[in-house]
Enzyme design. Structure first.
Site, PDB file in Angstrom:
ATOM      1  N   TYR A   1       0.844  -1.201   0.000  1.00  0.00           N
ATOM      2  CA  TYR A   1       0.000   0.000   0.000  1.00  0.00           C
ATOM      3  C   TYR A   1       0.879   1.250   0.000  1.00  0.00           C
ATOM      4  O   TYR A   1       1.760   1.412   0.846  1.00  0.00           O
ATOM      5  CB  TYR A   1      -0.911   0.024   1.223  1.00  0.00           C
TER       6      TYR A   1
ATOM      7  N   LEU B   1     -18.289  -0.727   1.295  1.00  0.00           N
ATOM      8  CA  LEU B   1     -19.041   0.360   0.666  1.00  0.00           C
ATOM      9  C   LEU B   1     -18.859   0.390  -0.846  1.00  0.00           C
ATOM     10  O   LEU B   1     -19.205   1.373  -1.495  1.00  0.00           O
ATOM     11  CB  LEU B   1     -18.609   1.712   1.251  1.00  0.00           C
TER      12      LEU B   1
END
Length: 332
Positions: A54, A207
């Site tokens: 990341y 989401l």
């Protein structure tokens, strides 16, 4: 906050986990990252998910800095290895060389002696599974990780990994798939197998990368910083979640959330947590206040009528094909 067992282990995780993919080191600086972590802790979040790849390893560094001074025994930290962390052919994948070097790099960046769960970020088709699992076992025995997990593995791969883990005397306790109202590809095969094997899900993108917050519905202009913005306020429409029919269906969820007097984001996360094989939903935050709505989902129990209304609103836009579990044919 609600706390749930991780797989068949004795360890609990918070039902909401804070992840830092696409935030720490990319869209937020250290001060904001630290503020988000502090807010998470205040709200009862004890589980934090990251990965070596990341933000080109910056995300682990920032998480480690944000957690400095926090009682280590009071939190659960999960990280991963597979994706490139350097230019060389051995700077990626799940070879013994890369896995052993990766755990040391992760611990150095996190400023920790161990992680609670060390995960294979994807399946490595170029490395024998026996080699990968042997390296993971040595990491556990060295005290550098308590448990192991996988991310986006198919049911066949999970079964093979679990069998090898059992032979090696270590615990494969978690699977980290994409899972949300729109993307349900784990339900047909992965979830039943994991229930049988004592593995639970720690789900990313509850989401649908922000789509299920409702902010993209109706084709409205979006901030240039959004991952789905073309920079001029218009939407990028090539992504699977940004199709007009998907956004129209998401709009139909808003009255359901309104009827429960909750934001759509809270409804979406609560839906993920309604699956009994889910231990945690990973949420991100670029501002501390964003965490409040999602954390409320941990205490929300959705009844069967609400679940049916959600299915009716989304209709055919839901993806259920188990063949679409993400994987990569090679490391490069």
């Amino acid at each position: 906050m609600q706390y749930r067992k991780l797989g068949s282990s004795g360890m609990y995780v918070s039902a909401i986990a804070l992840g830092n993919w696409a935030t720490h080191g990319e869209t937020v600086d250290q001060d904001v990252a630290t503020a988000c972590v502090e807010k998470a802790l205040d709200l009862g979040i004890t589980t934090f998910d990251t990965a070596d790849a990341y933000a080109g390893t910056k995300a682990e560094t920032m998480l480690g800095e944000a957690l400095k001074g926090v009682r280590r025994e009071g939190i659960e930290v999960m990280t991963k290895a597979f994706f490139p962390t350097g230019p060389g052919m051995n700077d990626r994948g799940l070879s013994r060389k890369h896995v052993m070097e990766s755990i040391n790099g992760s611990l150095r960046r996190l400023q920790m002696d161990y992680v609670d769960v060390y995960q294979a970020h994807r399946y490595d088709y170029e490395t024998p599974l026996e080699e990968t699992m042997g390296a993971f076992a040595d990491i556990v025995r060295a005290g550098k990780a308590h448990y192991i997990g996988v991310s986006e593995w198919t049911v066949k791969e999970i079964r093979a990994g679990a069998a090898l883990a059992a032979d090696l005397g270590i615990q494969l306790v978690s699977s980290q798939p994409q899972y949300n109202m729109l993307w349900r590809v784990i339900e047909a095969e992965v979830v039943p197998a994991c229930e049988e094997l004592g593995i639970t899900q720690v789900c990313w993108s509850p989401l649908a990368q922000g789509v299920l917050s409702g902010k993209y519905a109706g084709g409205r202009a979006v901030p240039s910083s959004s991952r789905f913005s073309d920079g001029d306020g218009t939407l990028k429409t090539e992504h699977k979640f940004m199709q007009p029919e998907v956004l129209e269906a998401v709009d139909k969820l808003k009255p359901i959330a309104a009827g429960l007097d909750i934001p759509l984001a809270t409804l979406a996360v609560a839906w993920v947590l309604a699956n009994p094989n889910v231990s945690a939903a990973i949420v991100g935050a670029s501002r501390p206040e964003q965490l409040e709505d999602t954390v409320n989902a941990a205490e929300l129990v959705l009844d069967s009528e609400t679940l049916e209304l959600i299915d009716g609103a989304l209709g055919d836009v839901v993806e259920r094909d188990p063949a679409k579990v993400e994987s990569f044919p090679q490391r490069v």
